[in-house]
Motif scaffolding. Structure first.
Motif, PDB file in Angstrom:
ATOM      1  N   LEU A 509      60.699  27.751  45.455  1.00  8.67           N
ATOM      2  CA  LEU A 509      61.366  29.371  45.742  1.00  8.67           C
ATOM      3  C   LEU A 509      60.128  30.348  45.746  1.00  8.67           C
ATOM      4  O   LEU A 509      59.692  31.746  46.134  1.00  8.67           O
ATOM      5  N   LEU A 510      58.683  29.922  45.223  1.00  7.37           N
ATOM      6  CA  LEU A 510      57.536  30.336  45.231  1.00  7.37           C
ATOM      7  C   LEU A 510      56.458  29.501  45.379  1.00  7.37           C
ATOM      8  O   LEU A 510      56.627  28.671  46.106  1.00  7.37           O
ATOM      9  N   GLY A 511      56.542  30.817  47.242  1.00  9.77           N
ATOM     10  CA  GLY A 511      54.911  30.039  48.241  1.00  9.77           C
ATOM     11  C   GLY A 511      53.956  29.365  48.039  1.00  9.77           C
ATOM     12  O   GLY A 511      53.577  29.881  45.822  1.00  9.77           O
ATOM     13  N   SER A 512      53.027  28.608  48.053  1.00 14.13           N
ATOM     14  CA  SER A 512      51.410  28.794  48.254  1.00 14.13           C
ATOM     15  C   SER A 512      50.809  29.294  47.131  1.00 14.13           C
ATOM     16  O   SER A 512      50.651  30.222  47.297  1.00 14.13           O
ATOM     17  N   LEU A 513      50.097  29.280  45.819  1.00 19.06           N
ATOM     18  CA  LEU A 513      49.058  29.760  45.449  1.00 19.06           C
ATOM     19  C   LEU A 513      47.533  29.674  45.373  1.00 19.06           C
ATOM     20  O   LEU A 513      46.942  29.902  44.978  1.00 19.06           O
ATOM     21  N   ASP A 514      47.623  28.813  46.181  1.00 14.04           N
ATOM     22  CA  ASP A 514      46.091  27.774  46.752  1.00 14.04           C
ATOM     23  C   ASP A 514      45.110  29.395  47.273  1.00 14.04           C
ATOM     24  O   ASP A 514      44.039  28.808  45.910  1.00 14.04           O
ATOM     25  N   ASP A 515      45.503  30.368  47.355  1.00 15.28           N
ATOM     26  CA  ASP A 515      44.250  31.490  46.867  1.00 15.28           C
ATOM     27  C   ASP A 515      44.328  32.320  46.401  1.00 15.28           C
ATOM     28  O   ASP A 515      43.963  33.097  46.520  1.00 15.28           O
ATOM     29  N   ASN A 516      44.486  31.803  45.562  1.00 13.23           N
ATOM     30  CA  ASN A 516      44.760  32.944  44.335  1.00 13.23           C
ATOM     31  C   ASN A 516      43.521  32.857  43.315  1.00 13.23           C
ATOM     32  O   ASN A 516      42.456  31.891  44.103  1.00 13.23           O
ATOM     33  N   ASP A 517      43.009  34.860  43.866  1.00 14.93           N
ATOM     34  CA  ASP A 517      41.627  34.409  42.739  1.00 14.93           C
ATOM     35  C   ASP A 517      41.881  34.741  41.128  1.00 14.93           C
ATOM     36  O   ASP A 517      41.657  35.641  41.125  1.00 14.93           O
ATOM     37  N   PRO A 518      41.334  33.849  40.175  1.00 11.79           N
ATOM     38  CA  PRO A 518      42.181  34.734  38.953  1.00 11.79           C
ATOM     39  C   PRO A 518      40.676  35.696  38.569  1.00 11.79           C
ATOM     40  O   PRO A 518      41.228  36.717  37.602  1.00 11.79           O
ATOM     41  N   ASP A 519      39.683  35.278  39.320  1.00 17.77           N
ATOM     42  CA  ASP A 519      38.625  35.879  38.589  1.00 17.77           C
ATOM     43  C   ASP A 519      37.899  37.279  39.320  1.00 17.77           C
ATOM     44  O   ASP A 519      37.243  37.214  39.951  1.00 17.77           O
ATOM     45  N   GLY A 520      39.086  37.478  40.381  1.00 21.82           N
ATOM     46  CA  GLY A 520      38.960  39.087  41.810  1.00 21.82           C
ATOM     47  C   GLY A 520      38.854  39.687  41.275  1.00 21.82           C
ATOM     48  O   GLY A 520      39.177  40.593  40.311  1.00 21.82           O
ATOM     49  N   GLU A 521      37.721  40.277  41.755  1.00 22.05           N
ATOM     50  CA  GLU A 521      37.400  42.211  41.110  1.00 22.05           C
ATOM     51  C   GLU A 521      37.793  42.746  42.489  1.00 22.05           C
ATOM     52  O   GLU A 521      37.860  42.201  43.852  1.00 22.05           O
ATOM     53  N   GLU A 522      38.544  44.228  42.708  1.00 17.74           N
ATOM     54  CA  GLU A 522      38.621  44.674  43.712  1.00 17.74           C
ATOM     55  C   GLU A 522      37.483  45.215  44.756  1.00 17.74           C
ATOM     56  O   GLU A 522      36.109  45.410  43.340  1.00 17.74           O
ATOM     57  N   GLU A 523      37.585  45.702  45.527  1.00 21.67           N
ATOM     58  CA  GLU A 523      36.138  46.288  46.226  1.00 21.67           C
ATOM     59  C   GLU A 523      36.182  47.315  47.226  1.00 21.67           C
ATOM     60  O   GLU A 523      36.646  47.823  47.464  1.00 21.67           O
TER      61      GLU A 523
END
Length: 556
Positions: A509-523
């Motif tokens: 039920l949970l899709g892939s999370l491969d492109d998640n960025d735990p350190d992501g910052e808003e641009e």
């Protein structure tokens, strides 16, 4: 000979008593055992003494058995096709057609008589033409050129006297001039019975001059046919191609479906379509996907839409339509009160056209699918459209508004719309800027809605763990739910672990999370005017503290 009523009785007799439940029994399709029993009964009718065999003669058991199998196969296919097109709940009308066709062909076979040599050896019998053989399709297999010799063989079934073909599909095979000349007399002989013609992708790889000549041949051969559906997609028509089909298009005043997808429909080509088709009063489906129509072309298409009061399915996605054309289309759509499916994805509508579209949507109470992704709607138009859909479209099943620069400001209206839709099964809000605040709003609406949601896409929305948690909690216990997409967000590593724990019992039920960025910052270009990344991190606790008391209709 066994009557239709007797055949119906036979079917009823084969249904176990335990299955004979009032209000819930499904008569179609019959079981394999029922079909075998019917073949046996037909065999007996063809080979045993009766009033009909006394009059016309009987068949021996072997010939009767072969004919019985063909009769039943043909009747079963015909009834199955009928059931798919006109499902009636319990299948009773399909059963009646099944019985009727069997009875009719039994009599035809008896009138024809036995086919045996003088020494008693069984002659090879012609296959009994089933009433279901209405669809002739050469599109299966490899995409390839077709030349005269192959066309002669491939199209030979269309030349059989008394054939019942009403639908032909020549897609996926590229006709040259010689093959077109083989097809020409065949199409001329069929045009009185044809109702659906699919000529999509039938000139691929041919030089322009040859392709235009082929189109002219097909157009002239089919001129005057009373078509219900015409598909000319994937032929790179342009204006020249549209006009090559001029004779055919000019003769069509009863079209219900028209497909011109991926056809190079430019401004001039769109005008040609509008000019050539005499009437679209019966048109229900109109699809122009993936063309270079532009604003002026969209204005021409809007004239077709405006004069199509019965339109149910309109697709004008990826057609390079800007604000002027979008406004014309939106205003025309306001006159289509029967619209069920609307697909305008991947155009450059902008806010102004979006606002005009929102007014048109107020008239569409029958809408079930709405695809409005990548239209540059922003919050203002999104709010207007969400409010319009909330007040109309009670049977909405699919809502897609991905890639529209929607922020948390647009979330409350979207949430109210979602909560109001009892039949919503798919929601796509990917590639926006909803962040945690918007995700919480949407998540609470999903959780509290009485809908039947099966898919939610909130990928690439600058969402952190707080928003992701609310979305996950909203769907994880829904019995019919299929997929939650949270990929491409800013969920912490601990949050990812927690998500996987929440979906441990049903990881699919949970899709892939491969492109998640735990350190992501808003641009953000205007950092001085907005909260910094550190402040956003600090907001998580404040947002989390509001979760329990947040109502879908609340205002912050």
């Amino acid at each position: 000979m066994q009557s239709s009523f007797q055949l119906l009785a036979l079917m009823d007799a084969t249904i176990p008593n335990s299955e004979r439940r009032p209000f819930s029994i499904k008569l179609w399709p019959p079981s394999q055992n029922t079909r075998l029993m019917l073949v046996e009964r037909i065999t007996n009718n063809l080979s045993s003494q009766s009033l009909f065999t006394q009059k016309y003669g009987s068949l021996n058991k072997e010939e009767a058995g072969e004919n019985a199998k063909e009769i039943e196969d043909a009747a079963f296919a015909s009834a199955s096709e009928h059931y798919e097109k006109e499902p009636d709940g319990d299948g009773s009308s399909a059963v009646q057609l099944y019985a009727k066709e069997c009875s009719k062909v039994i009599l035809e076979v008896l009138k024809r008589g036995p086919r045996t040599k003088e020494n008693g050896e069984l002659l090879k019998t012609e296959k009994i033409p089933g009433p279901h053989e209405t669809f002739f399709d050469i599109s299966k297999g490899l995409r390839a050129f077709i030349e005269a010799e192959e066309a002669q063989e491939l199209l030979s079934p269309l030349k059989e006297p008394g054939n019942s073909y009403t639908k032909i599909c020549f897609s996926n095979r590229s006709f040259g001039l010689d093959a077109a000349r083989i097809a020409e007399p065949i199409l001329l002989s069929l045009k009185g019975q044809l109702q659906e013609v699919d000529l999509s992708d039938f000139i691929a790889g041919r030089p322009e001059e040859e392709a235009l000549n082929v189109m002219n041949i097909f157009s002239a051969a089919l001129e005057g046919s009373l078509l219900r559906s015409l598909d000319l997609s994937n032929n790179a028509l342009g204006e020249k191609g549209v006009r090559a089909f001029g004779k055919l298009l000019k003769s069509q005043s009863s079209l219900e479906e028209l497909y011109l997808m991926n056809d190079g429909i430019s401004e001039e080509a769109a005008r040609a379509v509008c000019e050539l088709i005499p009437s679209t009063k019966k048109l229900r489906v109109l699809q122009f996907h993936n063309n270079m129509t532009g604003d002026e072309g969209a204005v021409a298409i809007s004239e077709i839409v405006k004069h199509s009061p019965l339109l149910e399915d309109f697709r004008c996605s990826s057609t390079r339509v800007d604000s002027i054309g979008a406004i014309a289309l939106s205003e025309a759509l306001g006159k289509c009160a029967h619209l069920k499916k609307l697909d305008l994805r991947d155009n450059m509508f902008g806010v102004e056209a979006g606002l005009v579209l929102s007014k048109a949507l107020l008239n569409h109470v029958n809408l079930t699918e709405v695809y409005l992704s990548y239209l540059n709607l922003e919050d203002e138009a999104t709010i207007a459209i969400a409010n319009a859909l909330k007040d109309s479209a009670p049977s909405l099943e699919v809502l897609e508004m991905a890639g529209n620069d929607i922020t948390a400001e647009g979330a409350p209206s979207l949430a109210e719309c979602i909560a109001a839709k009892k039949f919503l099964t798919k929601l796509n809000l990917a590639e926006n800027e909803l962040k945690d605040g918007g995700a919480i709003r949407i998540g609470k609406a999903v959780e509290e809605s009485q809908g039947q949601l099966m898919e939610v896409d909130m990928s690439n929305n600058l969402i952190r763990w707080v928003g992701a948690r609310v979305l996950a909690q909203a769907v994880v216990e829904k019995p019919e739910f299929k997929l939650l997409n949270l990929n491409g967000n800013f969920i912490s590593e601990e949050g990812i672990d927690e998500l996987k724990r929440m979906f441990k019992a049903s990881p699919d039920l949970l899709g892939s999370l491969d492109d998640n960025d735990p350190d992501g910052e808003e641009e953000d270009e205007d950092d001085d005017e907005k909260n910094s990344g550190d402040e956003d991190e600090g907001d998580e606790d404040e947002l989390g503290s509001k979760l329990k008391n947040l109502d879908v209709n609340s205002e912050e």
